[in-house]
Design an enzyme around this catalytic site. Structure first.
Site, mmCIF file in Angstrom:
data_model
loop_
_atom_site.group_PDB
_atom_site.id
_atom_site.type_symbol
_atom_site.label_atom_id
_atom_site.label_comp_id
_atom_site.label_asym_id
_atom_site.label_seq_id
_atom_site.Cartn_x
_atom_site.Cartn_y
_atom_site.Cartn_z
ATOM 1 N N VAL A 15 18.769 62.951 -35.073
ATOM 2 C CA VAL A 15 19.462 61.902 -34.317
ATOM 3 C C VAL A 15 18.443 61.052 -33.554
ATOM 4 C CG1 VAL A 15 21.126 61.436 -32.459
ATOM 5 C CG2 VAL A 15 21.579 63.276 -34.085
ATOM 6 N N ARG A 40 6.566 71.687 -28.862
ATOM 7 C CA ARG A 40 6.211 71.720 -30.299
ATOM 8 C C ARG A 40 5.731 70.358 -30.799
ATOM 9 N NH1 ARG A 40 10.888 74.858 -30.092
ATOM 10 N NH2 ARG A 40 12.195 73.012 -30.273
ATOM 11 N N SER A 41 6.357 69.302 -30.319
ATOM 12 C CA SER A 41 6.030 67.962 -30.833
ATOM 13 C C SER A 41 5.229 67.122 -29.844
ATOM 14 C CB SER A 41 7.303 67.185 -31.158
ATOM 15 O OG SER A 41 8.085 67.882 -32.043
ATOM 16 N N CYS A 130 30.403 63.982 -33.686
ATOM 17 C CA CYS A 130 30.359 62.999 -34.784
ATOM 18 C C CYS A 130 31.697 62.864 -35.510
ATOM 19 C CB CYS A 130 29.255 63.360 -35.768
ATOM 20 S SG CYS A 130 29.120 65.126 -36.106
ATOM 21 N N GLY A 161 24.703 66.748 -40.313
ATOM 22 C CA GLY A 161 25.362 67.070 -39.041
ATOM 23 C C GLY A 161 24.788 68.327 -38.410
ATOM 24 N N LYS A 208 36.558 71.144 -30.794
ATOM 25 C CA LYS A 208 35.953 69.917 -30.228
ATOM 26 C C LYS A 208 36.782 68.715 -30.642
ATOM 27 C CE LYS A 208 31.315 71.425 -31.016
ATOM 28 N NZ LYS A 208 30.122 71.118 -31.816
ATOM 29 N N HIS A 237 30.191 61.817 -42.933
ATOM 30 C CA HIS A 237 31.345 62.713 -42.888
ATOM 31 C C HIS A 237 32.560 61.987 -43.471
ATOM 32 C CE1 HIS A 237 28.936 65.310 -40.573
ATOM 33 N NE2 HIS A 237 29.457 65.169 -39.372
HETATM 34 N N1 LIG Z 1 23.143 65.630 -36.529
HETATM 35 C C1 LIG Z 1 24.298 65.124 -36.143
HETATM 36 O O1 LIG Z 1 25.131 64.597 -36.933
HETATM 37 C C2 LIG Z 1 24.655 65.088 -34.708
HETATM 38 C C3 LIG Z 1 25.722 64.298 -34.344
HETATM 39 C C4 LIG Z 1 26.096 64.246 -33.016
HETATM 40 C C5 LIG Z 1 25.406 64.996 -32.101
HETATM 41 N N2 LIG Z 1 24.366 65.770 -32.467
HETATM 42 C C6 LIG Z 1 23.689 66.518 -31.415
HETATM 43 O O2 LIG Z 1 22.414 65.961 -31.153
HETATM 44 C C7 LIG Z 1 21.491 66.985 -30.802
HETATM 45 C C8 LIG Z 1 20.293 66.941 -31.734
HETATM 46 O O3 LIG Z 1 20.734 67.044 -33.057
HETATM 47 P P1 LIG Z 1 19.775 66.758 -34.299
HETATM 48 O O4 LIG Z 1 20.678 66.816 -35.469
HETATM 49 O O5 LIG Z 1 18.938 65.545 -34.080
HETATM 50 O O6 LIG Z 1 18.817 68.082 -34.249
HETATM 51 P P2 LIG Z 1 17.317 68.265 -34.760
HETATM 52 O O7 LIG Z 1 17.045 67.397 -35.914
HETATM 53 O O8 LIG Z 1 17.146 69.726 -34.901
HETATM 54 O O9 LIG Z 1 16.414 67.741 -33.506
HETATM 55 C C9 LIG Z 1 16.369 68.403 -32.275
HETATM 56 C C10 LIG Z 1 15.539 67.612 -31.287
HETATM 57 O O10 LIG Z 1 15.618 68.251 -30.004
HETATM 58 C C11 LIG Z 1 14.301 68.491 -29.532
HETATM 59 N N3 LIG Z 1 14.291 69.695 -28.699
HETATM 60 C C12 LIG Z 1 14.683 70.929 -29.028
HETATM 61 N N4 LIG Z 1 14.491 71.782 -27.986
HETATM 62 C C13 LIG Z 1 13.977 71.042 -26.980
HETATM 63 C C14 LIG Z 1 13.554 71.329 -25.654
HETATM 64 N N5 LIG Z 1 13.625 72.560 -25.153
HETATM 65 N N6 LIG Z 1 13.063 70.313 -24.898
HETATM 66 C C15 LIG Z 1 12.971 69.068 -25.402
HETATM 67 N N7 LIG Z 1 13.349 68.732 -26.652
HETATM 68 C C16 LIG Z 1 13.853 69.704 -27.431
HETATM 69 C C17 LIG Z 1 13.470 68.673 -30.779
HETATM 70 O O11 LIG Z 1 12.116 68.491 -30.461
HETATM 71 P P3 LIG Z 1 10.901 69.216 -31.260
HETATM 72 O O12 LIG Z 1 10.467 68.251 -32.322
HETATM 73 O O13 LIG Z 1 9.871 69.365 -30.207
HETATM 74 O O14 LIG Z 1 11.417 70.494 -31.807
HETATM 75 C C18 LIG Z 1 14.056 67.555 -31.633
HETATM 76 O O15 LIG Z 1 13.534 66.310 -31.218
HETATM 77 C C19 LIG Z 1 22.293 68.279 -30.841
HETATM 78 O O16 LIG Z 1 22.783 68.531 -29.537
HETATM 79 C C20 LIG Z 1 23.435 67.974 -31.772
HETATM 80 O O17 LIG Z 1 24.563 68.762 -31.510
HETATM 81 C C21 LIG Z 1 23.956 65.834 -33.752
#
Ligand SMILES: NC(=O)c1ccc[n+]([C@@H]2O[C@H](COP(=O)([O-])OP(=O)(O)OC[C@H]3O[C@@H](n4cnc5c(N)ncnc54)[C@H](OP(=O)(O)O)[C@@H]3O)[C@@H](O)[C@H]2O)c1
Length: 331
Positions: A15, A40-41, A130, A161, A208, A237
């Site tokens: 995202v 990590r990043s 979403c 997702g 949700k 979706h």
């Molecule tokens: N994918 C979807 O369709 C979607 C839709 C709506 C909402 N969301 C929500 O959006 C959020 C992220 O989803 P995503 O799909 O983008 O996941 P993702 O691809 O796994 O990315 C996770 C992100 O969070 C960062 N992160 C994890 N732990 C952290 C910490 N302790 N401190 C700071 N940053 C941290 C990660 O950084 P690193 O690179 O350092 O690991 C990465 O940038 C979730 O809450 C999810 O529920 C997702």
């Protein structure tokens, strides 16, 4: 227009990276820009508006500098800990996780539906799930005109997702590898299981959709049920939605109403095989609606098919639209 200082938290994620793309496309008035993630990043580089930015590690001091708006997409635990820190420093957080969505003090916003709720935020605004966002854009005009009595959602949700890990499970699963993110293989499969199971045997994703629909439409007692399913599709979706209304309707009027509603593209020409498709919606910001037909099993019911890109309208685009509302309110 006043320029704002804006941070993206979780900028390296599925995202987060789309946030950067959408912010660029919509050309928000940004003065100072920050990208944050976990240790990590930290130190990695991300390009935004032709400039390289170094990823900062999110910590207690991240909001000591003046930041007006922070778009969070770093999971619920990170939001629980750091969104209040940002808010205490005068920043408004638009949070993508499920952490704050049910909090009665936190508005839950889809800009086409309830933009007015932005006025009562106290530093945190929740971006809905979403699968809820795309349904809301369609349900709102219908509820305004025909008054919704009951909704039945059945979803067909893309692996993106579940973040980068979900995407990889499908990619690797198609090559025969075992899943790491999902409890079963997702390649050539459908999993009626998104998020954890709750005491009532619904999944959290299903609940949700139920809770968020009621909150966003300001109908705390609306009858809603859902079955949410992960399918082997990378992006977008798809949802089958069955709706029962209080009031009678003409199906032609329903189509006209939806065709003219904000954020919706009507794709409904069955004679020419035209209906919304996940592959067509991918990369777009609109919500696509088709297969609109009367539910002949009840007095005032319809069935429809709703498709949207879960990472764009379902997450990043909706959050950036909320940021645009905030910027407008600051000027
Ligand atoms: N994918 C979807 O369709 C979607 C839709 C709506 C909402 N969301 C929500 O959006 C959020 C992220 O989803 P995503 O799909 O983008 O996941 P993702 O691809 O796994 O990315 C996770 C992100 O969070 C960062 N992160 C994890 N732990 C952290 C910490 N302790 N401190 C700071 N940053 C941290 C990660 O950084 P690193 O690179 O350092 O690991 C990465 O940038 C979730 O809450 C999810 O529920 C997702």
């Amino acid at each position: 227009m006043r320029k704002v200082n804006l941070a993206v938290v979780g900028a390296t994620g599925m995202v987060g990276r789309t946030f950067l793309k959408v912010l660029e496309e919509r050309n928000l008035p940004i003065e100072n820009f920050y990208v944050m993630a976990s240790s990590r990043s930290a130190g990695n580089k991300l390009t935004f508006m032709g400039r390289e930015y170094t990823v900062e590690e999110l910590n207690e001091h991240s909001f000591d500098k003046p930041i007006d708006i922070a778009l969070f997409s770093a999971g619920g635990t990170t939001s629980a800990k750091f969104a209040p820190v940002a808010a205490e420093h005068g920043c408004v957080v638009v949070d993508n996780s499920a952490q704050w969505r049910q909090d009665p003090k936190v508005p839950l916003i889809v800009p086409e539906v309830n933009p007015e709720d932005i006025s009562w935020n106290s530093g945190i605004i929740a971006n809905p799930n979403c699968s809820t966002i795309q349904a809301m854009v369609v349900l709102k005009p219908l509820d305004d005109k025909y008054k919704i009595k009951r909704v039945v959602y059945s979803t067909y949700q893309a692996v993106s997702g579940a973040g980068i890990a979900g995407w990889k499970d499908l990619e690797n699963g198609l090559k025969g590898e075992a899943p790491k993110k999902f409890p079963h293989p997702i390649a050539n499969n459908c999993l009626p299981h998104i998020d954890v199971f709750l005491e009532n045997d619904y999944t959290k994703e299903e609940m949700k959709m139920i809770w968020e629909t009621r909150k966003i439409l300001h109908h705390p007692d609306m009858r809603v049920t859902a079955t949410t399913v992960r399918v082997p599709v990378f992006s977008s979706h798809s949802e089958s939605i069955n709706i029962e209304f209080e009031n009678p309707f003409d199906i032609k009027d329903v189509k006209e109403l939806l065709a003219g509603a904000p954020g919706i593209v009507l794709q409904d020409d069955p004679a020419h095989d035209v209906y919304p498709l996940a592959v067509d919606a991918a990369g777009k910001d609109d919500v696509f609606v088709g297969r609109i037909r009367r539910d002949e099993s009840v007095e005032n019911g319809i069935n429809l098919w709703v498709v949207a890109d879960n990472i764009r309208k379902g997450a990043a685009t909706n959050a950036v639209q909320i940021a645009e509302l905030l910027i407008k309110s600051m000027n």
